[in-house]
Design an enzyme around this catalytic site. Structure first.
Site, PDB file in Angstrom:
ATOM      1  CE  LYS A 140      -5.562   8.704   2.371  1.00 57.87           C
ATOM      2  NZ  LYS A 140      -5.047   8.634   0.978  1.00 57.87           N
ATOM      3  CE1 TYR A 183      -0.130   6.792   2.029  1.00 54.33           C
ATOM      4  CE2 TYR A 183       0.219   9.024   2.810  1.00 54.33           C
ATOM      5  CZ  TYR A 183      -0.633   8.020   2.400  1.00 54.33           C
ATOM      6  OH  TYR A 183      -1.984   8.247   2.363  1.00 54.33           O
ATOM      7  NE  ARG A 232      -6.791  -1.933   0.152  1.00 53.59           N
ATOM      8  CZ  ARG A 232      -5.899  -1.034  -0.239  1.00 53.59           C
ATOM      9  NH1 ARG A 232      -5.536  -0.059   0.593  1.00 53.59           N
ATOM     10  NH2 ARG A 232      -5.368  -1.075  -1.437  1.00 53.59           N
ATOM     11  CG  ASN A 255      -7.561   8.782  -1.660  1.00 50.18           C
ATOM     12  OD1 ASN A 255      -7.200   9.107  -0.528  1.00 50.18           O
ATOM     13  ND2 ASN A 255      -6.883   7.945  -2.410  1.00 50.18           N
ATOM     14  CG  HIS A 305      -4.408   4.559   4.635  1.00 49.78           C
ATOM     15  ND1 HIS A 305      -3.637   4.167   3.564  1.00 49.78           N
ATOM     16  CD2 HIS A 305      -4.083   3.725   5.660  1.00 49.78           C
ATOM     17  CE1 HIS A 305      -2.867   3.151   3.935  1.00 49.78           C
ATOM     18  NE2 HIS A 305      -3.118   2.865   5.204  1.00 49.78           N
ATOM     19  CD  GLU A 340      -0.747   1.001   6.988  1.00 49.20           C
ATOM     20  OE1 GLU A 340      -1.974   0.938   7.194  1.00 49.20           O
ATOM     21  OE2 GLU A 340      -0.251   0.960   5.840  1.00 49.20           O
TER      22      GLU A 340
END
Ligand code: CMP
Length: 139
Positions: free
Chosen positions: A9, A49, A85, A112, A115, A126
């Site tokens: 990000k 999103y 993840r 953060n 993603h 995505e």
């Protein structure tokens, strides 16, 4: 082989964490198939999103994602969706274990660093969204 969408990000790019993040997944044994550095349009950010559209922080999310360049990536490997993840760590800083990317580098919920797709279906959606334009001129 399973594929996933990972994205550094804008805060991760600004903080110089691209190499660190790519290294973690390379060291794990995964394969980087595609990479593009791009400042996302509002349309792409909103589509990315879409599931958070009704959340109070949706506007902030889109504003943040469009605030500068991101590194959009397609990665491949065994069980990569679930394992990436785990490597990324939890969204809430209090729950993000040291040793995970967010546990080591993120202290807020909104900025953060990275993603990662949360399911195989999300990964497909995505990857199609982020690499739609690229696929057309890559053989
Ligand atoms: P990401 O994994 O990209 O997917 C959804 C994002 O929403 C998540 O990372 C966080 O950055 C963001 N997010 C989740 N909860 C909040 C919150 N309460 N306030 C601001 N951002 C949030």
């Amino acid at each position: 082989m399973e594929k996933t969408f990972l994205m550094v990000k804008p805060d991760g790019v600004k903080r110089g964490l691209i190499g660190e993040i790519i290294s973690r997944f390379e060291n794990k044994g995964y394969t980087l198939n595609r990479l593009e550095m791009v400042t996302p349009s509002v349309e792409v950010a909103e589509a990315h999103y879409a599931e958070h559209k009704e959340k109070p922080f949706f506007g902030e999310l889109v504003e943040f994602l469009t605030s500068g360049p991101v590194v959009a990536m397609e990665w491949e490997g065994e069980d990569i969706v679930a394992v990436s993840r785990l490597m990324i760590g939890k969204t809430k800083p209090l729950d993000a274990q040291p040793g995970t990317i967010r546990g080591d580098f993120a202290s807020t919920m909104s900025q953060n660093v990275i993603h990662g797709s949360d399911s195989v279906d999300s990964a497909e959606r995505e990857l199609a969204l982020w690499f739609a334009g690229v696929a057309s001129h890559v053989s």
